[in-house]
Design an enzyme around this catalytic site. Structure first.
Site, PDB file in Angstrom:
ATOM      1  CB  ALA A   1      -0.942  -0.003   1.209  1.00  0.00           C
ATOM      2  CG  HIS A   2       4.836   1.756   2.073  1.00  0.00           C
ATOM      3  ND1 HIS A   2       6.033   2.393   1.887  1.00  0.00           N
ATOM      4  CD2 HIS A   2       5.122   0.446   2.088  1.00  0.00           C
ATOM      5  CE1 HIS A   2       7.002   1.491   1.816  1.00  0.00           C
ATOM      6  NE2 HIS A   2       6.472   0.294   1.930  1.00  0.00           N
TER       7      HIS A   2
ATOM      8  CB  THR B   1      -6.409  -9.693  14.306  1.00  0.00           C
ATOM      9  OG1 THR B   1      -6.682 -10.693  15.274  1.00  0.00           O
ATOM     10  CG2 THR B   1      -7.546  -8.698  14.232  1.00  0.00           C
TER      11      THR B   1
ATOM     12  CB  CYS C   1      17.977  -1.947   1.174  1.00  0.00           C
ATOM     13  SG  CYS C   1      16.210  -1.976   0.980  1.00  0.00           S
TER      14      CYS C   1
HETATM   15  C1  LIG Z   1       9.468  -1.269  -1.198  1.00  0.00           C
HETATM   16  C2  LIG Z   1       9.653  -2.539  -1.925  1.00  0.00           C
HETATM   17  C3  LIG Z   1       9.438  -3.778  -1.295  1.00  0.00           C
HETATM   18  C4  LIG Z   1       9.138  -3.908   0.174  1.00  0.00           C
HETATM   19  O1  LIG Z   1       7.835  -3.531   0.485  1.00  0.00           O
HETATM   20  P1  LIG Z   1       7.412  -3.296   2.018  1.00  0.00           P
HETATM   21  O2  LIG Z   1       5.917  -3.214   1.956  1.00  0.00           O
HETATM   22  O3  LIG Z   1       8.047  -2.019   2.417  1.00  0.00           O
HETATM   23  O4  LIG Z   1       7.874  -4.467   2.793  1.00  0.00           O
HETATM   24  C5  LIG Z   1       9.569  -4.910  -2.058  1.00  0.00           C
HETATM   25  N1  LIG Z   1       9.890  -4.854  -3.354  1.00  0.00           N
HETATM   26  C6  LIG Z   1      10.101  -3.700  -3.990  1.00  0.00           C
HETATM   27  C7  LIG Z   1      10.444  -3.697  -5.443  1.00  0.00           C
HETATM   28  C8  LIG Z   1       9.998  -2.499  -3.294  1.00  0.00           C
HETATM   29  O5  LIG Z   1      10.230  -1.351  -3.925  1.00  0.00           O
END
Ligand SMILES: *Cc1c(COP(=O)(O)O)cnc(C)c1O
Length: 404
Positions: free
Chosen positions: A202-203, A242, A328
């Protein structure tokens, strides 16, 4: 204009006000547990979750029963890969992926390697693309899964999913794609593209952090997954716990908004991205685009500024929130493994900046950013003896640095 200008949309995005509004009632008045089957509180929560499930399914051409909610795409990737590995290990122990996947895929594969699985890391081309042909040649009778990302989070390159999906179908191998960066930015259809498992979060699409989904195909073929999280049998037994009802409601709304605004928004963001690149190229020499020139996310611009160290560049333009290398690995000074794998030399890799534009990026911000980048690069190059020597036509490789 708010400073610093946010140009790191690949890392995360703010929650869209429309999304926040949809979520609000689910923190207080509508607080039920979606698994409570005996009363109104539970039913309303469950109805909201099911609506979100439909919204998410619709964007990718799936059905709602094929959507499993999780805590993040990191978990979705783990569930897809570990879940298939555990469930299909009698059939084979071979998994195929690419060396420029997100760490959530790579680290999961490394963990499986320690348990005896064989992982093939496919070669990618200079733009970071995996071709269907390379996938075809890597498949063996022991192969159970191909995991190739839809779009790369550092360089924005989009993979030929349809062609890869076709090869996987022909060979009877499951196809997983980490579509986190592609969802809501470029059209994805699991039927047309032959995708069996798909991770999204979602984010990165203007929803809340900590809520995500895994699409799991239910027919042609029906994909079976071994659960990682046990307890209660929620989400068809594939992911107990949940449900985060407000988060899921926000995710559904974010996906709905993305579906209706994708085309127009993509065009606007791409226009701004192209404007930024054009200004940089006009004012600066020795700048190099990383990733594919056309098959790339509209909001991604990844550039190497030769003779300028990426970290110094970022320090010199604190008014811009950008990233050097991936989020990362930016804690360490290792050059980005993505750039390394697409053949960008170590020197140039250290000079790279990722600009990520998004829904709330304005033209004013891009013009400000362009000015800032250009002036900072010029300033740093003025101080760089290497740049000066290169401009004087001295071949840097021929220089005897030690003076002996
Ligand atoms: C941000 C990202 C993720 C990780 O997603 P999260 O919801 O933050 O765990 C995985 N794969 C890619 C390509 C991303 O850009």
């Amino acid at each position: 204009m708010r400073l610093p200008v946010y140009l790191d949309y690949h890392a995360t995005a703010p929650v869209d006000p429309e999304v926040l509004q949809a979520m609000m009632p689910y923190f207080t008045e509508v607080f039920g547990n979606a698994a409570s089957r005996n009363h109104e509180y539970g039913w309303t929560a469950e109805a909201a979750v099911e609506r979100a499930r439909q919204q998410v399914a619709k964007l990718i051409g799936a059905t709602e029963k094929e959507i499993i909610f999780t805590s993040g795409a990191t978990e979705s990737n783990n569930l897809a890969i570990q879940g298939v590995a555990e469930m299909y290990k009698e059939k084979g122990n071979h998994i195929i992926t690419s060396p420029i996947e997100h760490k959530a895929v790579l680290d999961t594969c490394h963990a499986l390697e320690k348990k005896g699985f064989e992982i093939t890391y496919l070669p990618v081309d200079h733009y970071g693309r995996v071709t269907a042909e390379v996938v075809r040649n890597a498949i063996t009778p022991k192969t159970i899964l191909v995991s190739v990302m839809a779009a790369n989070n550092e360089i924005g390159t989009i993979n030929p999913l349809r062609e890869i999906g076709k090869v996987c179908k022909e060979k009877g191998v499951l196809f997983h794609t980490d579509a986190v960066q592609a969802i809501g930015k470029t059209p994805i259809n699991v039927e047309e593209m032959g995708i069996d498992l798909l991770s999204m979060t979602a984010h990165k699409v203007y929803g809340p952090k900590g809520v995500a989904a895994l699409y799991v195909r239910r027919k042609n073929p029906r994909v079976r997954l071994a659960a990682i999280v046990h307890g209660g049998g929620h989400e068809r037994g594939m992911r107990s716990g949940t449900l985060n009802v407000p988060g899921i409601v926000g995710f559904g709304k974010a996906i709905e908004v993305a579906g209706r605004s994708m085309v127009e928004e993509g065009a606007r963001i791409q226009m701004l991205r192209d404007l930024l690149w054009e200004k940089i190229q006009t004012e600066l020499d020795e700048v190099y685009l990383n990733g594919h020139p056309t098959e790339r996310l509209p909001g991604n611009l990844n550039v190497s500024f030769a003779y300028v160290e990426g970290e110094s560049l970022m320090m010199g333009m604190k008014e811009l929130a950008v990233s050097s290398g991936s989020a990362c690995t930016s804690a360490s000074l290792e050059p980005s493994y993505v750039l390394k794998n697409i053949g960008v030399g170590e020197d140039l890799a250290h000079t790279s900046i990722r600009f990520g534009l998004g829904r709330f990026t304005t033209q004013e911000e891009i013009e400000f950013a362009a000015k800032k980048v250009i002036s900072t690069v010029k300033k740093l190059r003025d101080l760089s003896p290497l740049y000066e020597m290169a401009k004087e036509g001295i071949d840097l490789k021929s220089v005897n640095w030690t003076g002996h």
